[in-house]
Design a protein around this motif. Structure first.
Motif, mmCIF file in Angstrom:
data_model
loop_
_atom_site.group_PDB
_atom_site.id
_atom_site.type_symbol
_atom_site.label_atom_id
_atom_site.label_comp_id
_atom_site.label_asym_id
_atom_site.label_seq_id
_atom_site.Cartn_x
_atom_site.Cartn_y
_atom_site.Cartn_z
ATOM 1 N N ILE A 200 0.844 -1.192 0.000
ATOM 2 C CA ILE A 200 0.000 0.000 0.000
ATOM 3 C C ILE A 200 0.882 1.246 0.000
ATOM 4 C CG2 ILE A 200 -1.843 1.251 1.167
ATOM 5 C CD1 ILE A 200 -2.746 -1.478 0.353
ATOM 6 N N LEU A 201 0.649 2.133 -0.957
ATOM 7 C CA LEU A 201 1.352 3.412 -1.032
ATOM 8 C C LEU A 201 0.486 4.504 -0.408
ATOM 9 C CD1 LEU A 201 3.744 5.137 -2.225
ATOM 10 C CD2 LEU A 201 2.273 5.494 -4.221
ATOM 11 N N SER A 202 1.087 5.297 0.478
ATOM 12 C CA SER A 202 0.386 6.413 1.118
ATOM 13 C C SER A 202 1.206 7.683 0.942
ATOM 14 C CB SER A 202 0.196 6.148 2.617
ATOM 15 O OG SER A 202 -0.407 4.900 2.863
ATOM 16 N N THR A 203 0.523 8.807 0.928
ATOM 17 C CA THR A 203 1.222 10.089 0.960
ATOM 18 C C THR A 203 1.284 10.563 2.405
ATOM 19 O OG1 THR A 203 -0.845 11.321 0.589
ATOM 20 C CG2 THR A 203 0.481 10.755 -1.350
ATOM 21 N N LEU B 18 6.232 -10.011 -3.521
ATOM 22 C CA LEU B 18 5.780 -8.698 -3.055
ATOM 23 C C LEU B 18 6.849 -7.638 -3.265
ATOM 24 C CD1 LEU B 18 4.001 -9.679 0.292
ATOM 25 C CD2 LEU B 18 2.898 -8.720 -1.729
ATOM 26 N N ALA B 19 8.105 -7.996 -2.968
ATOM 27 C CA ALA B 19 9.194 -7.030 -3.099
ATOM 28 C C ALA B 19 9.328 -6.541 -4.539
ATOM 29 C CB ALA B 19 10.506 -7.652 -2.621
ATOM 30 N N GLN B 20 9.274 -7.456 -5.503
ATOM 31 C CA GLN B 20 9.420 -7.081 -6.901
ATOM 32 C C GLN B 20 8.254 -6.227 -7.384
ATOM 33 O OE1 GLN B 20 12.146 -7.857 -9.131
ATOM 34 N NE2 GLN B 20 13.003 -8.128 -7.095
ATOM 35 N N MET B 21 7.036 -6.646 -7.053
ATOM 36 C CA MET B 21 5.860 -5.903 -7.514
ATOM 37 C C MET B 21 5.750 -4.550 -6.811
ATOM 38 S SD MET B 21 3.075 -8.995 -7.846
ATOM 39 C CE MET B 21 1.760 -7.904 -8.436
ATOM 40 N N PHE C 238 -1.592 -3.073 -4.330
ATOM 41 C CA PHE C 238 -2.252 -4.282 -4.829
ATOM 42 C C PHE C 238 -2.376 -5.304 -3.711
ATOM 43 C CE2 PHE C 238 2.305 -4.639 -5.351
ATOM 44 C CZ PHE C 238 2.590 -5.886 -4.815
ATOM 45 N N PHE C 239 -3.287 -6.247 -3.922
ATOM 46 C CA PHE C 239 -3.392 -7.450 -3.099
ATOM 47 C C PHE C 239 -2.896 -8.621 -3.949
ATOM 48 C CE2 PHE C 239 -6.752 -4.700 -1.371
ATOM 49 C CZ PHE C 239 -6.393 -4.689 -0.032
ATOM 50 N N LEU C 240 -2.134 -9.511 -3.328
ATOM 51 C CA LEU C 240 -1.564 -10.642 -4.058
ATOM 52 C C LEU C 240 -1.902 -11.951 -3.350
ATOM 53 C CD1 LEU C 240 0.373 -11.748 -6.290
ATOM 54 C CD2 LEU C 240 2.222 -11.480 -4.621
ATOM 55 N N ASN C 241 -2.382 -12.923 -4.131
ATOM 56 C CA ASN C 241 -2.589 -14.281 -3.625
ATOM 57 C C ASN C 241 -1.707 -15.202 -4.453
ATOM 58 O OD1 ASN C 241 -3.522 -16.927 -3.088
ATOM 59 N ND2 ASN C 241 -5.523 -16.145 -2.463
ATOM 60 N N LEU C 242 -0.615 -15.653 -3.843
ATOM 61 C CA LEU C 242 0.342 -16.458 -4.582
ATOM 62 C C LEU C 242 -0.114 -17.906 -4.743
ATOM 63 C CD1 LEU C 242 3.009 -15.674 -5.877
ATOM 64 C CD2 LEU C 242 4.196 -16.573 -3.867
ATOM 65 N N ARG D 43 -3.260 -14.827 -8.163
ATOM 66 C CA ARG D 43 -4.132 -13.681 -8.459
ATOM 67 C C ARG D 43 -3.553 -12.399 -7.860
ATOM 68 N NH1 ARG D 43 -8.708 -13.582 -5.854
ATOM 69 N NH2 ARG D 43 -8.317 -15.421 -4.549
ATOM 70 N N SER D 44 -3.666 -11.324 -8.625
ATOM 71 C CA SER D 44 -3.266 -10.012 -8.153
ATOM 72 C C SER D 44 -4.387 -9.022 -8.425
ATOM 73 C CB SER D 44 -1.984 -9.552 -8.882
ATOM 74 O OG SER D 44 -1.636 -8.248 -8.484
ATOM 75 N N GLN D 45 -4.717 -8.216 -7.403
ATOM 76 C CA GLN D 45 -5.787 -7.231 -7.536
ATOM 77 C C GLN D 45 -5.233 -5.843 -7.294
ATOM 78 O OE1 GLN D 45 -9.131 -7.530 -8.406
ATOM 79 N NE2 GLN D 45 -9.054 -5.289 -8.378
ATOM 80 N N PRO D 46 -5.157 -4.992 -8.321
ATOM 81 C CA PRO D 46 -4.625 -3.638 -8.128
ATOM 82 C C PRO D 46 -5.585 -2.765 -7.313
ATOM 83 C CG PRO D 46 -5.479 -3.862 -10.354
ATOM 84 C CD PRO D 46 -5.563 -5.232 -9.730
ATOM 85 N N ILE D 47 -5.020 -1.774 -6.625
ATOM 86 C CA ILE D 47 -5.804 -0.829 -5.832
ATOM 87 C C ILE D 47 -5.695 0.544 -6.493
ATOM 88 C CG2 ILE D 47 -6.142 0.219 -3.558
ATOM 89 C CD1 ILE D 47 -4.632 -2.181 -2.367
ATOM 90 N N PRO D 48 -6.766 1.094 -7.042
ATOM 91 C CA PRO D 48 -6.711 2.419 -7.668
ATOM 92 C C PRO D 48 -6.369 3.494 -6.641
ATOM 93 C CG PRO D 48 -8.715 1.239 -8.291
ATOM 94 C CD PRO D 48 -8.113 0.479 -7.156
ATOM 95 N N VAL D 49 -5.897 4.646 -7.125
ATOM 96 C CA VAL D 49 -5.509 5.719 -6.206
ATOM 97 C C VAL D 49 -6.725 6.322 -5.499
ATOM 98 C CG1 VAL D 49 -3.396 6.310 -7.438
ATOM 99 C CG2 VAL D 49 -5.537 7.448 -8.056
ATOM 100 N N ALA D 50 -7.911 6.114 -6.032
ATOM 101 C CA ALA D 50 -9.103 6.643 -5.375
ATOM 102 C C ALA D 50 -10.263 5.690 -5.602
ATOM 103 C CB ALA D 50 -9.466 8.018 -5.942
#
Length: 268
Positions: A170-173, A231-234, A253-257, A261-268
């Motif tokens: 998760i990226l936060s400002t 996770l580190a690479q992505m 993103f959420f990742l299920n190895l 499956r990978s689910q991106p998280i939009p900025v809003a």
């Protein structure tokens, strides 16, 4: 006909054209942190080749390398007994010719509630294995947000977390990032902390067993072998996009190895 604009976060201008290397506090040198450091080495070299000032990384971890860390983390048998942060940073500096720093203490306030020395940085990357550590980091970053006039003014927090098969980045400002005027995109200045947006989920996850592993076999019962490196690479790819392209449509993103499956998280 009105069409909805794509929501975009534009990177803080200073990260794109800095006068000095971008300061990074990497918190945690275990399964994920040790691999994130390797990615930062590659990123630093690539940025410098592109005419950028690069990165200045400080790695925080008070843990010692044990036999249980070998194989799944970036450590050799000859490094057992050393501080994880010292072993990794010494190796990175020898390999890349950098002058990165190691801290052999936790990234936390002291008994007098004072901030740790060298707590200032533009980017914070947390690879910690306890929920309380995330809330402690958030508390420090909220205080750092009041120091916006410092050269290393805090701008972003990138948090890595995982369970046995799954994980998220998760990226936060840290405060609002000034956005340019755009006719094409709807700009997003603030990205909430992981502790604000997913605080209750984090607290629920804390109920799982988080006792230390005494062997690699025991550790692999708790975390799959490649979940940390995936996770580190992505996650570092997301950070790279901030530098390389100056914008991002996603903040994680959420990742299920287990089922890939990978689910991106939009900025809003």
């Amino acid at each position: 006909m009105n069409t909805e604009k794509t929501k975009i976060h534009f990177t803080d201008n200073y990260l794109i054209s800095p006068t000095n290397p971008i300061t990074v506090n990497l918190i945690g040198a275990g399964g994920t942190g040790s691999k994130v450091l390797t990615a930062l080495m590659e990123m630093n070299h690539s940025l410098i080749e592109l005419g950028h000032a690069g990165l200045s990384v400080r790695l925080w971890d008070d843990d010692i390398v044990t036999n249980a860390n070998l194989g799944r983390q970036r450590f050799a048998e000859c490094e057992t007994g050393l501080y994880k942060s010292v072993a990794l940073v010494n190796r990175a500096n020898r390999f890349m010719g950098t002058n990165w720093k190691a801290e052999t203490v936790k990234f936390e306030k002291d008994e007098l509630k004072k901030l740790p020395k060298h707590a200032e940085a533009s980017i914070y990357i947390s690879c910690v294995d306890s929920v309380q550590s995330r809330f402690d980091i958030a508390d420090i970053l909220n205080l750092q947000n009041n120091r916006k006039h410092h050269r290393d003014a805090p701008k972003y927090w990138l948090d890595f977390g995982n369970s046995q098969h799954t994980g998220q980045v998760i990226l936060s400002t840290i405060g609002a990032i000034k956005q340019p005027n755009s006719e094409k995109y709807e700009t997003v200045a603030s990205l909430p902390f992981v502790t604000e947006e997913f605080g209750e989920l984090l607290k629920q996850s804390e109920q799982q067993d988080d006792t230390p592993s005494c062997s690699l076999a025991e550790a692999l019962e708790k975390q799959e072998l490649f979940i940390n490196s995936a996770l580190a690479q992505m996650g570092c790819s997301l950070l790279w996009s901030l530098f390389r392209y100056g914008m991002t449509q996603y903040r994680g993103f959420f990742l299920n190895l287990k089922d890939f499956r990978s689910q991106p998280i939009p900025v809003a």
